[in-house]
Write a protein that holds these residues in place. Structure first.
Motif, PDB file in Angstrom:
ATOM      1  N   GLN A 154       0.657  -1.611   0.023  1.00 15.52           N
ATOM      2  CA  GLN A 154       0.315  -0.185   0.201  1.00 15.52           C
ATOM      3  C   GLN A 154       0.918   1.145   0.232  1.00 15.52           C
ATOM      4  O   GLN A 154       1.612   1.112   0.506  1.00 15.52           O
ATOM      5  CB  GLN A 154      -0.555   0.032   1.089  1.00 15.52           C
ATOM      6  N   ILE A 155       0.522   2.141  -1.352  1.00 16.13           N
ATOM      7  CA  ILE A 155       1.089   3.501  -0.490  1.00 16.13           C
ATOM      8  C   ILE A 155       0.592   4.714  -0.492  1.00 16.13           C
ATOM      9  O   ILE A 155      -0.660   4.492  -1.419  1.00 16.13           O
ATOM     10  CB  ILE A 155       2.337   3.480  -2.362  1.00 16.13           C
ATOM     11  N   ALA A 156       0.711   6.022   0.317  1.00 17.63           N
ATOM     12  CA  ALA A 156      -0.213   7.377   0.882  1.00 17.63           C
ATOM     13  C   ALA A 156       1.194   7.763   0.500  1.00 17.63           C
ATOM     14  O   ALA A 156       2.315   7.985   0.788  1.00 17.63           O
ATOM     15  CB  ALA A 156      -0.559   6.849   2.032  1.00 17.63           C
ATOM     16  N   VAL A 157       0.462   9.276   0.100  1.00 18.42           N
ATOM     17  CA  VAL A 157       1.124  10.387  -0.067  1.00 18.42           C
ATOM     18  C   VAL A 157       1.188  11.219   1.428  1.00 18.42           C
ATOM     19  O   VAL A 157      -0.693  11.624   1.630  1.00 18.42           O
ATOM     20  CB  VAL A 157       1.540  10.996  -0.880  1.00 18.42           C
ATOM     21  N   THR A 158       1.622  11.927   2.076  1.00 14.42           N
ATOM     22  CA  THR A 158       1.639  13.611   2.509  1.00 14.42           C
ATOM     23  C   THR A 158       3.215  14.183   2.360  1.00 14.42           C
ATOM     24  O   THR A 158       3.147  14.607   2.300  1.00 14.42           O
ATOM     25  CB  THR A 158       1.090  13.091   4.725  1.00 14.42           C
ATOM     26  N   THR A 159       2.476  15.648   3.449  1.00 17.42           N
ATOM     27  CA  THR A 159       3.283  16.736   2.845  1.00 17.42           C
ATOM     28  C   THR A 159       4.340  16.896   4.082  1.00 17.42           C
ATOM     29  O   THR A 159       3.739  16.846   5.002  1.00 17.42           O
ATOM     30  CB  THR A 159       2.676  17.848   2.225  1.00 17.42           C
ATOM     31  N   THR A 160       5.780  17.828   3.518  1.00 12.07           N
ATOM     32  CA  THR A 160       6.043  17.911   4.828  1.00 12.07           C
ATOM     33  C   THR A 160       5.295  19.184   5.974  1.00 12.07           C
ATOM     34  O   THR A 160       6.104  19.925   6.781  1.00 12.07           O
ATOM     35  CB  THR A 160       7.770  18.820   4.240  1.00 12.07           C
ATOM     36  N   ASP A 161       3.805  19.360   5.251  1.00 13.95           N
ATOM     37  CA  ASP A 161       3.769  21.055   5.459  1.00 13.95           C
ATOM     38  C   ASP A 161       3.539  20.658   7.095  1.00 13.95           C
ATOM     39  O   ASP A 161       1.940  19.248   7.243  1.00 13.95           O
ATOM     40  CB  ASP A 161       2.204  21.615   5.283  1.00 13.95           C
ATOM     41  N   PRO A 162       3.168  21.141   8.213  1.00 17.38           N
ATOM     42  CA  PRO A 162       2.910  20.263   9.409  1.00 17.38           C
ATOM     43  C   PRO A 162       1.268  21.334  10.343  1.00 17.38           C
ATOM     44  O   PRO A 162       1.078  21.310  11.153  1.00 17.38           O
ATOM     45  CB  PRO A 162       3.959  21.097  10.625  1.00 17.38           C
ATOM     46  N   VAL A 163       0.555  21.919   8.974  1.00 22.71           N
ATOM     47  CA  VAL A 163      -0.362  22.817   9.640  1.00 22.71           C
ATOM     48  C   VAL A 163      -1.216  22.640   8.786  1.00 22.71           C
ATOM     49  O   VAL A 163      -2.358  23.226   9.316  1.00 22.71           O
ATOM     50  CB  VAL A 163       0.661  24.505  10.213  1.00 22.71           C
ATOM     51  N   HIS A 164      -1.385  22.745   8.015  1.00 21.83           N
ATOM     52  CA  HIS A 164      -2.222  22.883   6.163  1.00 21.83           C
ATOM     53  C   HIS A 164      -3.251  21.971   6.978  1.00 21.83           C
ATOM     54  O   HIS A 164      -3.532  20.630   7.603  1.00 21.83           O
ATOM     55  CB  HIS A 164      -1.571  22.416   5.075  1.00 21.83           C
ATOM     56  N   SER A 165      -4.658  22.053   6.955  1.00 21.83           N
ATOM     57  CA  SER A 165      -5.825  22.398   7.860  1.00 21.83           C
ATOM     58  C   SER A 165      -6.424  20.375   6.464  1.00 21.83           C
ATOM     59  O   SER A 165      -7.345  19.756   7.605  1.00 21.83           O
ATOM     60  CB  SER A 165      -7.190  22.608   7.899  1.00 21.83           C
ATOM     61  N   THR A 166      -6.857  20.675   5.475  1.00 24.70           N
ATOM     62  CA  THR A 166      -6.555  19.282   4.149  1.00 24.70           C
ATOM     63  C   THR A 166      -5.238  18.561   4.567  1.00 24.70           C
ATOM     64  O   THR A 166      -5.580  17.273   3.805  1.00 24.70           O
ATOM     65  CB  THR A 166      -6.766  20.219   3.237  1.00 24.70           C
ATOM     66  N   LEU A 167      -4.434  19.254   3.864  1.00 24.94           N
ATOM     67  CA  LEU A 167      -2.661  18.295   3.447  1.00 24.94           C
ATOM     68  C   LEU A 167      -1.872  18.649   3.975  1.00 24.94           C
ATOM     69  O   LEU A 167      -0.678  18.310   3.594  1.00 24.94           O
ATOM     70  CB  LEU A 167      -2.034  19.218   2.022  1.00 24.94           C
TER      71      LEU A 167
END
Length: 541
Positions: free
Chosen positions: A302-315
């Motif tokens: 399984q593969i998923a993606v997130t971002t290095t942004d610590p605060v964005h409400s959706t990403l």
């Protein structure tokens, strides 16, 4: 951020001795760690910016008298008589309208919007609601006939905070006595600028520098230590941070029970830097990672993606991002058609938004796992109980905060505690590698010290974010993911020497499969047969 390097050496002096429990009790030399250290400037950037004592030639016919230039009135208005920096939110505005005005409007933005029209006065006070940032003000004038002026804009930086101190590298686990300890930290101030920096260790205080510093304490004796950095900016605001670490020569005996199943499941989390500094790398991200799925083919992934942004409400904050072109879908899996999965992964990694410049890849991975275990939102069902785990960070800057969830050792411990030591894991990093001068002077924003540390801790691959093609290193990472299925992740770094070894039992019998130690991971050459394993090893306390 490319800051200055400063080497601080801990000199001999205090009569501390210790005994390393290896090779028959090798004795550590005495007179270690009296706390004395020196600071050396690193590089030419600290050179004086003066004129070197030169003088400007004069005209022999000139009698030496000059008419000083006459000051001109500012265009529209000024703030604090033309200051660009202040420590107060109470601002003084002086007005210079282009015509005789009856009314004026002051707005705390750059567009003259949202302000209220008031009777004209030559000056007034304005209290800003903003601090520790560049504050824009705009002014517009109006006469009795309704004629309005252009919108005039000025900015002033309101600084009410001390310098920012960030520790990029420090011991995150006990250090064996007699080894060197290295600490890397930076001191910056976006407003007034750094005025003074003081480093304190073992009761001795000495001056350090603004920018990046590297401190080396050689041949440490046993004990608990704290290294503290204090700084002031040019407005007098102060800040202070410290890191503590332990030096020990004592060992603890460990046993770890692991159940190995026949299936080959792995969950892979990509953490992608979507900040503005990654614009160059993002342009061809899909092509750079095109071959990843070819190497993990045949696994139940399984593969998923997130971002290095610590605060964005959706990403941000560890939330999984939506898969490109898929509705309400967040997790790729090995049942998808190869071409569809490859295209979807590449386009999902190629982020179109500009996220926070406060990049925190380790924190994002930590939060992604927390959200999955809590069955929160899109992260639900991502981390499977009976799978192994691999994390891949792609970033041109190091972890930007120092909380518990930003710490490499804490991240590994969290995974181990959450799954009772049953989940092998690896952390791979495509970063601006420490010491890579070509990358750091090009597209690499700052060296990824902590990403390098966590990758070494888990036997992960460390790649080059500045490479024009990630094909070779992505293949290496994908092969590293496959190795995770042949690994045990231990709870602490094993000590292997003439007196201590690592013993593996399978169903009560010695298992002699060829293996290597890669950080916390015991990696076998072949896939492990299903069964119940026991791993006996020694660690530093």
């Amino acid at each position: 951020m490319k800051n200055l390097g400063v080497t601080v050496l801990l000199l001999a002096g205090m009569a501390l001795t210790g005994c390393l429990e290896s090779g028959g009790g090798k004795e550590v030399p005495s007179n270690l760690n009296n706390g004395d250290f020196v600071t050396e400037p690193g590089g030419d950037d600290n050179a004086s910016q003066g004129n070197g004592g030169t003088t400007t030639p004069t005209n022999p016919d000139d009698d030496g008298t000059k008419t000083p230039p006459q000051p001109s009135a500012p265009d529209g208005f000024d703030i604090n008589k033309g200051e660009v920096l202040t420590a107060s939110t109470n601002l003084s505005l002086d007005f210079y309208p282009p015509f005789q005005s009856a009314y004026l409007k002051v707005s705390e933005n750059e567009t003259c919007a949202n302000g209220d029209w008031v009777r004209y006065a030559n000056s007034m006070s304005f209290v800003s609601a903003k601090t520790n940032q560049a504050v824009p003000l705009s002014v517009q004038f109006r006469d009795y006939d309704g004629r309005m002026s252009s919108c005039y804009t000025r900015k002033i930086f309101i600084d009410q905070a001390g310098p920012e101190i960030v520790f990029a590298k420090y011991p995150s686990a006990p250090v064996e006595e007699g080894l060197d300890v290295e600490i890397v930290f930076s001191v910056t101030d976006a407003g007034a600028g750094v005025d003074t920096v003081t480093c304190e260790f073992a009761g001795v205080s000495k001056a350090c520098l603004a920018g990046q510093n590297k401190v080396t304490f050689p041949k440490m004796a046993g004990g608990d230590y704290t290294f503290k950095v204090s700084a002031k900016d040019k407005l007098g605001f102060a800040s202070e941070k410290s890191v503590s670490f332990k030096v020990s020569s004592l060992y603890k005996q460990m046993v770890q029970n692991v159940k190995v199943n026949a299936y080959q499941k792995v969950d892979i989390l990509f953490v992608i830097d979507n900040s503005g500094s990654m614009e160059y790398e993002q342009k061809s991200m899909a092509n750079r990672v095109r071959n990843f799925l070819d190497v993990v083919k045949g696994l139940d992934w399984q593969i998923a993606v997130t971002t290095t942004d610590p605060v964005h409400s959706t990403l941000g904050d560890g939330r999984l991002v939506p898969l490109y072109g898929k509705t309400n879908s967040y997790i790729l899996n090995s049942s998808m058609a190869d071409a569809d999965a490859r295209y979807t992964l590449g386009m999902t990694l190629q982020r179109p938004e500009t996220g926070s410049g406060d990049e925190q890849g380790i924190y994002a991975a930590y939060r992604a796992i927390e959200r999955s275990l809590g069955a929160i939102g899109s992260n639900k069902n991502f981390i499977r109980q009976d799978s192994q785990l691999a994390v891949v960070v792609i970033s041109d800057e190091d972890e930007s905060a120092n909380g518990p969830k930003n710490d490499p050792a804490n991240f590994v411990k969290y995974v181990q505690d959450s799954f009772a030591g049953q989940k092998a894991m690896s952390f791979h990093s495509i970063i601006a590698r420490p010491g890579d001068k070509a990358c750091l002077s090009g597209e690499g924003y700052s060296a990824g010290f902590r990403y390098e540390q966590i990758s070494k801790l888990t036997g992960g691959v460390i790649g080059d974010v500045c490479a024009t093609d990630y094909a070779a290193q992505v293949q290496g990472i994908a092969e590293g993911v496959r190795k995770t299925l042949k690994s045990f992740t231990l709870t602490c770094a094993p000590v292997i020497d003439s007196m201590r070894s690592l013993l593996v039992l399978k169903d009560g019998q010695v298992y002699n499969g060829t293996r290597s130690i890669q950080g916390l991971n015991v990696v076998f050459d072949e896939m492990l047969p299903a069964g119940n394993y026991e791993v006996y090893y020694s660690c530093l306390k």
